[in-house]
Design a protein around this motif. Sequence first.
Motif, PDB file in Angstrom:
ATOM      1  N   THR A   1      31.989 -34.997 -70.518  1.00 33.62           N
ATOM      2  CA  THR A   1      33.374 -35.153 -70.992  1.00 33.62           C
ATOM      3  C   THR A   1      33.525 -36.116 -72.150  1.00 33.62           C
TER       4      THR A   1
ATOM      5  N   THR B   1      38.382 -39.423 -61.272  1.00 38.33           N
ATOM      6  CA  THR B   1      39.742 -39.226 -60.755  1.00 38.33           C
ATOM      7  C   THR B   1      40.422 -40.508 -60.275  1.00 38.33           C
TER       8      THR B   1
ATOM      9  N   GLY C   1      44.152 -41.701 -61.892  1.00 36.23           N
ATOM     10  CA  GLY C   1      44.053 -40.456 -62.656  1.00 36.23           C
ATOM     11  C   GLY C   1      42.708 -40.291 -63.315  1.00 36.23           C
TER      12      GLY C   1
ATOM     13  N   VAL D   1      39.898 -37.091 -65.620  1.00 33.09           N
ATOM     14  CA  VAL D   1      40.355 -35.694 -65.535  1.00 33.09           C
ATOM     15  C   VAL D   1      41.660 -35.503 -64.781  1.00 33.09           C
ATOM     16  N   GLY D   2      42.185 -36.557 -64.182  1.00 28.77           N
ATOM     17  CA  GLY D   2      43.450 -36.454 -63.470  1.00 28.77           C
ATOM     18  C   GLY D   2      43.279 -36.262 -61.976  1.00 28.77           C
TER      19      GLY D   2
ATOM     20  N   ALA E   1      48.049 -38.097 -64.450  1.00 30.79           N
ATOM     21  CA  ALA E   1      47.290 -37.368 -65.470  1.00 30.79           C
ATOM     22  C   ALA E   1      46.078 -38.185 -65.886  1.00 30.79           C
ATOM     23  N   GLY E   2      45.013 -37.486 -66.237  1.00 24.60           N
ATOM     24  CA  GLY E   2      43.794 -38.141 -66.673  1.00 24.60           C
ATOM     25  C   GLY E   2      43.766 -38.372 -68.175  1.00 24.60           C
ATOM     26  N   TRP E   3      42.778 -39.136 -68.593  1.00 23.11           N
ATOM     27  CA  TRP E   3      42.592 -39.494 -70.000  1.00 23.11           C
ATOM     28  C   TRP E   3      42.543 -38.227 -70.858  1.00 23.11           C
ATOM     29  N   ILE E   4      41.808 -37.239 -70.410  1.00 23.87           N
ATOM     30  CA  ILE E   4      41.654 -36.000 -71.178  1.00 23.87           C
ATOM     31  C   ILE E   4      42.973 -35.228 -71.205  1.00 23.87           C
ATOM     32  N   GLN E   5      43.662 -35.130 -70.067  1.00 19.38           N
ATOM     33  CA  GLN E   5      44.962 -34.450 -70.024  1.00 19.38           C
ATOM     34  C   GLN E   5      45.983 -35.129 -70.936  1.00 19.38           C
ATOM     35  N   GLU E   6      45.898 -36.438 -71.051  1.00 22.68           N
ATOM     36  CA  GLU E   6      46.809 -37.197 -71.923  1.00 22.68           C
ATOM     37  C   GLU E   6      46.432 -37.075 -73.401  1.00 22.68           C
ATOM     38  N   ARG E   7      45.296 -36.411 -73.656  1.00 21.09           N
ATOM     39  CA  ARG E   7      44.794 -36.194 -75.022  1.00 21.09           C
ATOM     40  C   ARG E   7      44.554 -37.505 -75.768  1.00 21.09           C
TER      41      ARG E   7
END
Length: 150
Positions: free
Chosen positions: A60, A102, A126, A129-130, A135-141
């Motif tokens: 990731t 997570t 989060g 990945v959430g 929400a995760g770091w990646i979901q938050e962009r």
Amino acid sequence: MTFTQPGSHLAGAAVAAVLLLVGCLPTTGPTLTVPEAFERTKSGEVTLIDIRTPMEWRQTGVAEGAQRIDMRHPKGPDGFADQVLAEVGGNKDAPVALICRTGNRSGHMQKALLDRGFTNVYNVGGGMVGSRAGAGWIQERLPVEPCPRC
């Protein structure tokens, strides 16, 4: 005399196991949301430490600004704590935020650091990945640094 239903101890153990798997156990210390962790890392208020494995870092990438310290230290939790302590210049009062996939493993390592005298350790709910925590770091962009040679 206490009466229990046959198998009731097994049901309790099953519930605890499920909670561990989904990451719903309460944390032992303060938490940060992913956006809070990003802002505090960016401003230098906190040292962000990604405690996942090198394989996960390669899959990731790593949150921008995070230090990488694999929680599976050869010397166990004491070795992990020593490595974190070195990262923060020997100051157990320095603010540290732990992030994992997570937020579950980072919660366990948060407790390990608190048990070893660290006083200012945050769990990033989060994670990368959430989860139910958010929400995760990646979901938050949020920015991610590739780690192809981790």
